[in-house]
Design an enzyme around this catalytic site. Structure first.
Site, mmCIF file in Angstrom:
data_model
loop_
_atom_site.group_PDB
_atom_site.id
_atom_site.type_symbol
_atom_site.label_atom_id
_atom_site.label_comp_id
_atom_site.label_asym_id
_atom_site.label_seq_id
_atom_site.Cartn_x
_atom_site.Cartn_y
_atom_site.Cartn_z
ATOM 1 N N ARG A 79 0.649 -1.325 -0.091
ATOM 2 C CA ARG A 79 -0.002 0.058 -0.166
ATOM 3 C C ARG A 79 1.027 1.288 0.111
ATOM 4 O O ARG A 79 1.777 1.350 0.942
ATOM 5 C CB ARG A 79 -0.975 0.026 1.263
ATOM 6 C CG ARG A 79 -1.828 -1.137 1.507
ATOM 7 C CD ARG A 79 -2.863 -1.123 0.647
ATOM 8 N NE ARG A 79 -3.752 -2.483 0.862
ATOM 9 C CZ ARG A 79 -4.699 -2.594 1.471
ATOM 10 N NH1 ARG A 79 -5.235 -1.667 2.235
ATOM 11 N NH2 ARG A 79 -5.173 -3.916 1.505
ATOM 12 N N ARG A 127 -0.013 2.895 12.510
ATOM 13 C CA ARG A 127 -0.354 1.583 12.290
ATOM 14 C C ARG A 127 -0.338 1.132 10.891
ATOM 15 O O ARG A 127 -1.454 0.488 10.527
ATOM 16 C CB ARG A 127 -2.157 1.856 12.922
ATOM 17 C CG ARG A 127 -2.684 3.345 12.198
ATOM 18 C CD ARG A 127 -3.727 3.523 13.038
ATOM 19 N NE ARG A 127 -5.216 3.387 12.301
ATOM 20 C CZ ARG A 127 -6.087 2.891 13.254
ATOM 21 N NH1 ARG A 127 -6.036 2.735 14.402
ATOM 22 N NH2 ARG A 127 -7.343 2.799 12.459
ATOM 23 N N HIS A 128 0.157 2.108 10.220
ATOM 24 C CA HIS A 128 0.223 1.634 8.654
ATOM 25 C C HIS A 128 1.623 1.257 8.332
ATOM 26 O O HIS A 128 2.523 2.170 8.660
ATOM 27 C CB HIS A 128 -0.169 2.983 7.813
ATOM 28 C CG HIS A 128 -1.774 3.102 7.915
ATOM 29 N ND1 HIS A 128 -2.199 3.992 8.755
ATOM 30 C CD2 HIS A 128 -2.578 2.687 7.192
ATOM 31 C CE1 HIS A 128 -3.312 3.905 8.608
ATOM 32 N NE2 HIS A 128 -3.690 3.003 7.725
ATOM 33 N N GLU A 141 -8.683 -1.500 14.343
ATOM 34 C CA GLU A 141 -9.120 -2.613 13.073
ATOM 35 C C GLU A 141 -7.966 -3.732 12.831
ATOM 36 O O GLU A 141 -6.905 -3.391 12.478
ATOM 37 C CB GLU A 141 -9.220 -1.815 11.949
ATOM 38 C CG GLU A 141 -9.886 -2.468 10.635
ATOM 39 C CD GLU A 141 -9.600 -1.883 9.522
ATOM 40 O OE1 GLU A 141 -9.827 -0.321 9.334
ATOM 41 O OE2 GLU A 141 -9.018 -2.526 8.425
ATOM 42 N N SER A 198 -10.698 -6.833 7.670
ATOM 43 C CA SER A 198 -12.021 -6.122 7.005
ATOM 44 C C SER A 198 -12.344 -7.189 6.441
ATOM 45 O O SER A 198 -11.492 -8.218 5.918
ATOM 46 C CB SER A 198 -11.843 -5.016 5.879
ATOM 47 O OG SER A 198 -11.291 -3.999 6.478
ATOM 48 N N ARG A 233 -0.332 -5.845 12.461
ATOM 49 C CA ARG A 233 -1.278 -5.256 13.432
ATOM 50 C C ARG A 233 -1.944 -6.103 14.647
ATOM 51 O O ARG A 233 -2.062 -5.904 15.948
ATOM 52 C CB ARG A 233 -2.736 -4.636 12.777
ATOM 53 C CG ARG A 233 -2.571 -3.508 12.128
ATOM 54 C CD ARG A 233 -3.925 -2.711 11.908
ATOM 55 N NE ARG A 233 -3.788 -1.737 11.031
ATOM 56 C CZ ARG A 233 -4.636 -0.821 10.487
ATOM 57 N NH1 ARG A 233 -5.582 -1.188 10.443
ATOM 58 N NH2 ARG A 233 -4.304 0.074 9.711
HETATM 59 P P1 AMO Z 1 -8.156 -3.791 3.942
HETATM 60 O O1 AMO Z 1 -7.772 -2.756 3.089
HETATM 61 O O2 AMO Z 1 -9.039 -3.358 5.115
HETATM 62 O O3 AMO Z 1 -8.985 -4.943 3.240
HETATM 63 O O4 AMO Z 1 -7.120 -4.627 4.474
HETATM 64 C C1 AMO Z 1 -7.224 -5.680 5.507
HETATM 65 C C2 AMO Z 1 -6.427 -5.525 6.849
HETATM 66 O O5 AMO Z 1 -4.989 -5.574 6.502
HETATM 67 C C3 AMO Z 1 -4.273 -4.558 7.382
HETATM 68 N N1 AMO Z 1 -3.906 -3.405 6.766
HETATM 69 C C4 AMO Z 1 -2.647 -2.993 6.763
HETATM 70 N N2 AMO Z 1 -1.533 -3.289 7.693
HETATM 71 C C5 AMO Z 1 -0.627 -2.377 7.853
HETATM 72 N N3 AMO Z 1 -0.293 -1.451 7.166
HETATM 73 C C6 AMO Z 1 -1.365 -1.052 6.038
HETATM 74 N N4 AMO Z 1 -1.072 0.111 5.310
HETATM 75 C C7 AMO Z 1 -2.598 -1.891 6.157
HETATM 76 N N5 AMO Z 1 -3.598 -1.752 5.227
HETATM 77 C C8 AMO Z 1 -4.383 -2.880 5.610
HETATM 78 C C9 AMO Z 1 -5.299 -4.132 8.535
HETATM 79 C C10 AMO Z 1 -6.708 -4.392 7.811
HETATM 80 O O6 AMO Z 1 -7.655 -4.542 8.441
HETATM 81 N N6 AMO Z 1 -9.223 -7.088 0.524
HETATM 82 C C11 AMO Z 1 -9.744 -6.638 1.791
HETATM 83 C C12 AMO Z 1 -10.105 -7.717 2.851
HETATM 84 C C13 AMO Z 1 -11.337 -8.612 2.522
HETATM 85 O O7 AMO Z 1 -12.401 -8.261 2.330
HETATM 86 O O8 AMO Z 1 -11.000 -9.828 2.485
HETATM 87 C C14 AMO Z 1 -8.881 -5.805 2.250
HETATM 88 O O9 AMO Z 1 -7.493 -5.783 1.857
HETATM 89 O O10 AMO Z 1 -5.378 -5.355 9.389
#
Ligand code: AMO
Length: 430
Positions: free
Chosen positions: A207, A215-216, A353, A356, A404
């Site tokens: 990402r 948290r990211h 969170e 998702s 996380r």
């Molecule tokens: P989402 O974008 O919410 O959902 O990502 C799912 C989980 O991944 C983790 N996460 C991250 N952890 C660290 N850094 C980040 N930048 C980051 N972005 C996300 C979080 C988040 O809850 N395809 C959907 C999932 C699904 O519906 O199956 C998805 O990617 O813990």
């Protein structure tokens, strides 16, 4: 002589052994030198006397091999020590270490800890984080395999994003535009429809997050699963409840020492309360005078609803369900009873969170129509859409962020501490 691990020394009292590891600490007492050797299993004390106490020259973090006899030593942790008969230096440090790794905590700041990651990981507590992470992933894998899911590996160089937004890293793929996968979302759905029905994947996701936050990460480990022929959201929530019960029991069983280092107790996972986002909105306004931005939960909202649920139901977990269509990606299944909402959910744990997920659109025409509403050109998604043309079952899934989860379990202040070599806006090495 074959090697014995420091953590297993007590099984060898009265016998000659060789331990191998790094010199953790050195203490001299008159003519005797005590060295603590550290290996992957723990620490062991070796006593060097006579000629051995004078040579070879040893400094902390030297890689050594120590041979000697194991004797009982009631005052030493573990109850025994090695009376050394030989010490071989495998390699000595060539410069001074950036910070001590033999104190209860590393005293350097996070920046320095990450800059010298191979050094900070020598600290047993830093390494313990990754033991907990490995066992969380092992629990994930074991539970899903036992429930007839198959592990898959999908491409990380892809032709399009899946989650909407601009958080995509571009790659020059032999002159064609390509991206690093934000999530295995489309592929895991395609594999359900391709006949596997139940798939999971443990893999990096990328990402291009705008902001540097605690948290990211720009690369994280996504624990994904997807499942076909299910009836609805309830199936996913109860699967995740059972998954977390299993994962936490597995961590409790395998990581007692590591959890104790952090002084944390793993919560029991029982029934996880389920609250619609609209109910959360009402609770937050009533209890804390807090309004939610754009029908979504912000970090403060996540923290407050967890605080409320902990107080009312005594659990650090809560499922937030039924997010608006506007805050979920194109593949999210609208709720037939209120089409402005989706059959989607997040799992919150200790104010953050964790994942998702939700039911997905499985009807070809509905999905193509939704792409139009999202301003996406269906022709660009032909590879994804094909499976929907030939009998796609009702399906859904979710994805947990491994870092996380680890960070929340151990109550770490920053997600970077739960990543071996974190990638963030500033950091591309080590
Ligand atoms: P989402 O974008 O919410 O959902 O990502 C799912 C989980 O991944 C983790 N996460 C991250 N952890 C660290 N850094 C980040 N930048 C980051 N972005 C996300 C979080 C988040 O809850 N395809 C959907 C999932 C699904 O519906 O199956 C998805 O990617 O813990």
């Amino acid at each position: 002589m074959s090697r014995v691990l420091c953590g297993e020394l007590e099984k060898h009292v009265g016998a000659p052994v060789t331990v191998k590891g790094w010199v953790h600490r050195i203490r001299s007492l008159g003519q005797v030198r005590f060295i603590i050797v550290r290996d992957r299993s723990g620490l062991a004390q070796a006593v060097l006397s006579g000629e051995l106490a004078r040579s070879p020259h040893l400094s902390c973090e030297t890689a050594v091999s120590v041979t000697g006899n194991v004797v009982e030593a009631p005052n030493v942790p573990g109850g025994c020590e090695i009376q050394a008969t030989g010490v071989v230096v495998e390699s000595a440090p060539v410069s001074s270490i950036p910070f001590e790794v033999n104190l209860p905590e590393i005293t350097a700041g996070l920046e320095k800890i990450l800059e010298h990651r191979v050094v900070s990981l020598r600290h047993p507590k830093s390494r313990a984080v990754f033991k907990v992470q490995a066992e969380a992933i092992e629990g994930f894998r074991r539970f899903l395999r036992a429930n007839d899911f198959i592990e898959v590996h999908t491409p990380k160089i892809v032709a399009s994003g899946t989650e909407g937004g601009a958080e995509l890293f571009s790659v020059d793929y032999f002159g064609k535009p390509a991206y690093l996968a934000q999530s295995p979302q489309f592929y895991k759905q395609m594999l359900v429809g391709a006949g596997f029905e139940r798939v999971f994947e443990v893999a990096p996701a990328y990402r291009a997050e705008e902001h540097n936050t605690s948290r990211h990460l720009n690369e994280f480990i996504s624990l994904d699963l997807e499942m076909g022929f299910i009836d609805g959201l309830e199936d996913l929530l109860s699967l995740e409840e059972r998954l977390f019960q299993y994962m936490f029991a597995h961590i409790r069983e395998t990581c007692g020492k590591e959890l104790a280092m952090f002084g944390v107790e793993l919560p029991q996972v029982t029934t996880i309360p389920r609250l619609k986002l609209s109910e959360i909105e009402t609770i937050l306004r009533r209890e804390y005078g807090k309004a939610l931005p754009n029908g979504n939960l912000d970090p403060e909202g996540e923290r407050l609803i967890c605080q409320y649920v902990e107080k009312e139901a005594g659990t650090p977990f809560v499922f937030a369900t039924h997010y608006p269509v506007t805050s979920r990606p194109v593949y999210a299944m609208p709720d037939p009873e209120s089409p402005d909402l989706t059959l989607s959910f997040d799992l919150l744990f200790k104010g953050l969170e964790m994942n998702s997920g939700g039911m997905r659109i499985n009807d070809y025409h509905q999905l193509v129509g939704n792409m139009g509403r999202f301003g996406l050109d269906p022709d660009s998604f032909a590879g994804y859409l094909e499976v929907f043309k030939y009998g796609m079952p009702r399906h859904g899934g979710f994805a947990i962020g491994a870092e996380r989860l680890t960070a929340r379990i151990l109550e770490l202040g920053n997600i970077r501490e739960a990543s071996l070599f974190p990638r963030d806006r500033e950091r591309l090495t080590p």
